[in-house]
Enzyme design. Structure first.
Site: not given
Length: 636
Positions: A120, A210-211
């Site tokens: 993350d 973003d993960e």
């Protein structure tokens, strides 16, 4: 300037605040939003933050909408509590045993062999902006417009978080700097990060921009590395090469890895060993709200029956199915055991249920502006459908009114759609109808979504039939004639029939009873015999496996198609024979011969049978020449 967690901003509350706080305690908690547990807010006094949000939003349309939702939820919780009280007076020993059996079943399937990592990025949008403007790193900054998409960790100290209205965040932190989004910049940086992730797991799964989830079991085995060492190396490379820090959770499954990645943010990692006792110790005191999938509403419902942590689930196990349904009950039991999926695969390989796009904007009521927004949304959806290589049979329109009420309408076009013009044409009547039905029609969100998807991928013959190609051996063996073999059903292959798109019409043919004392064999198809001979020719070095009978056939389009048609017909005939044979076995007619004779006479008048009989005439042109063992099929 003081953050709410210290001593500032207390003057905003009025003298009536204590009484209001008592009356709207649950509402104030709800107003904190879905990002309450975001990293960087552990030191924030959330009670003071909720007071400020309550005061600045009171009287707004958003506040009224949330207040109504809170009243509905409060009433539902009362019903849940009352239902539990009734259940407590019953004997639930049988239900308890059923749950215990399910727990034992889950325990037997627990997989502790995989190493799953959840990556993350730390305040990703803000971090990317800070690369271009380093002076913002020490100042409270957020990315967004009307609603914040992310905040840096300086702003989070004041209670600002993603999903919060910008005017509320400004009240919490007057010096907050808000920057508009630049998704092209964020996407480019995300590609750099994913290129590094692919070196550790080529089949990593992107959960969002973003993960990502990775399974590094193979990487650690091949490189003889400890999982924590491998993740530390990965994070260091990402920071060095992209200048973006990431946090990571390492666990036996994806659910725990997601929770663990939030433990040591920012720029940290947390490891849960692949050991049952370590997993149970981790989840025992874990608040249920930290589990991905449990939000504000479900959290309040669980709290009402005494479930605050995952460890509290077990004592209440007998009530879960009755109170929340079977699906929620199974999910909660898995949370109690710390179980989750271990299969990590690219997002593209997941079955898509729908494809949609939506946008939030300032209140809009002008019909022309709304139609322009609808057309823009249709064009964006066309791009998304093209990327996913699908089109939709159902089109859904979603709108959010100025009162924050969300409405959806759907239509089923006569054909699957994917072009912007078609999407717009079918969505426009739904929008126009809403304009007529709702007075003072004003929107703040509009979206389109396609469901019941149909693939637009171009598929070749081998992919269409699921054919596998095999090379001919130096001494090829004769291809067995499937027509002379006994037909057997294999339950394991019941889903292996050739793919047929949903656009093709389906036909329903209902068989009538047939003779039961005739030979069970089905005469071989001459085409299959020729096909078997052709497969010996040296000019045909390859074979295709038939998706029906799994026997190798000559790699020739025409002969292979003929064989597949024959196999499909033979299987349909066999199914008819089997079903009709069962019906005939149960026939208690005193004179079976008379019964069969009557059936033949009755069927002879059918035009379908007459046509079939003509086609079955042999070369001599007489029906007397046909094989008496041949079964007769009667179709309506």
């Amino acid at each position: 300037m003081d953050a709410p967690g210290n001593n500032g901003l207390n003057g905003t509350a009025t003298e009536e605040a204590p009484q209001a706080s008592q009356d709207h305690k649950s509402l104030k908690y709800s107003l904190l939003g879905p990002s309450l547990l975001k990293a960087g807010q552990d030191a924030v006094d959330q009670r003071k933050v909720s007071e400020i949000i309550y005061e600045v939003s009171k009287g707004s349309k958003f506040f009224n909408h949330e207040e109504n939702r809170d009243k509905v939820l409060t009433e539902k919780i009362k019903q849940i509590v009352a239902h539990k009280e009734r259940l407590e007076r019953l004997d639930l020993s049988a239900e308890t045993r059923r749950v215990d059996d399910y727990i034992a079943e889950l325990e037997s399937s627990r997989d502790l062999t995989q190493i799953v990592v959840h990556i993350d990025c730390d305040a990703f949008f803000a971090a990317v902006e800070e690369l271009d403007r380093p002076e913002l790193r020490e100042k409270p900054m957020a990315v967004g417009k009307g609603v914040l998409t992310t905040c840096n960790y300086v702003a989070r100290k004041y209670g600002c978080r993603s999903g919060m209205a910008a005017f509320v965040a400004k009240r919490l932190c007057p010096d907050l700097i808000v920057i508009p989004q630049n998704y092209e910049k964020y996407t480019a940086k995300a590609r750099e990060i994913r290129a590094i992730l692919a070196e550790y797991d080529p089949c990593f799964e992107s959960a969002s921009i973003d993960e990502a989830y990775l399974n590094i079991t193979a990487f650690c085995d091949e490189n003889r590395m400890d999982p924590q060492e491998a993740v530390q190396q990965m994070r260091a490379r990402i920071l060095e090469e992209t200048k973006i820090s990431v946090s990571a959770g390492i666990a036996p499954n994806a659910k725990l890895a997601k929770v663990a990645s939030n433990k040591n943010k920012p720029n940290g990692q947390y490891f849960i060993p692949n050991d049952r006792e370590a997993v149970m110790d981790f989840v025992k005191d874990l608040p249920v709200r930290k589990i991905n999938g449990i939000g504000r509403v479900f959290e309040r419902q669980l709290n009402s029956i005494g479930i605050h942590t995952c460890g509290d689930i077990y004592p209440q196990r007998a009530y879960l199915s009755q109170l929340f349904g079977d699906k929620a009950y199974r999910f909660l039991i898995q949370c109690y055991l710390g179980l989750g999926r271990t299969k990590i695969q690219p997002a593209e390989e997941h079955e898509r249920k729908s494809v949609g796009t939506e946008s939030t904007f300032a209140e809009m009521s002008d019909p022309a502006a709304l139609r322009a927004k609808l057309r823009w949304t249709a064009e964006e959806l066309e791009k998304d459908l093209a990327r996913a290589q699908v089109k939709g049979r159902t089109l859904v329109l979603k709108v959010k009114l100025h009162t924050f009420e969300v409405l959806t309408r759907q239509t089923v076009p006569p054909k699957a759609v994917h072009l912007a013009q078609d999407l717009y044409n079918y969505a426009l009547p739904m929008l126009a109808k809403l304009e007529k039905e709702i007075p003072n029609f004003r929107l703040r969100l509009l979206g389109l979504r396609c469901t019941h998807l149909v693939s637009t991928k171009k598929v070749g013959l081998t992919e269409f039939f699921g054919i596998t190609t095999r090379k001919a051996s130096p001494n090829p063996t004769p291809v067995e004639d499937p027509g002379s073999a006994d037909i057997q059903l294999n339950d394991d292959n019941e889903n292996s029939e050739p793919f047929i798109t949903s656009e093709q019409p389906s036909r329903d043919i209902s068989p009538k009873p047939i003779d039961n004392d005739l030979d069970d064999r089905i005469p071989p198809n001459p085409a299959d015999a020729n096909l078997a001979q052709d497969s010996h020719e040296p000019s045909k070095p390859d074979f295709w496996d038939c998706p029906i009978c799994n026997r190798p056939q000559a790699a020739d389009d025409r002969t292979f198609n003929a064989h597949v048609d024959s196999c499909l017909s033979r299987q349909a005939i066999f199914d008819v024979l089997r079903e009709s044979g069962e019906d005939s076995t149960n026939n208690n007619s005193p004179n079976p011969n008379e019964s069969r004779s009557a059936q033949r006479k009755a069927s002879s008048s059918s035009p379908v049978v007459a046509a079939t009989r003509k086609r079955k005439l042999g070369a001599k042109g007489t029906s007397e020449d046909h094989d008496p063992r041949q079964r007769k099929l009667f179709f309506t």
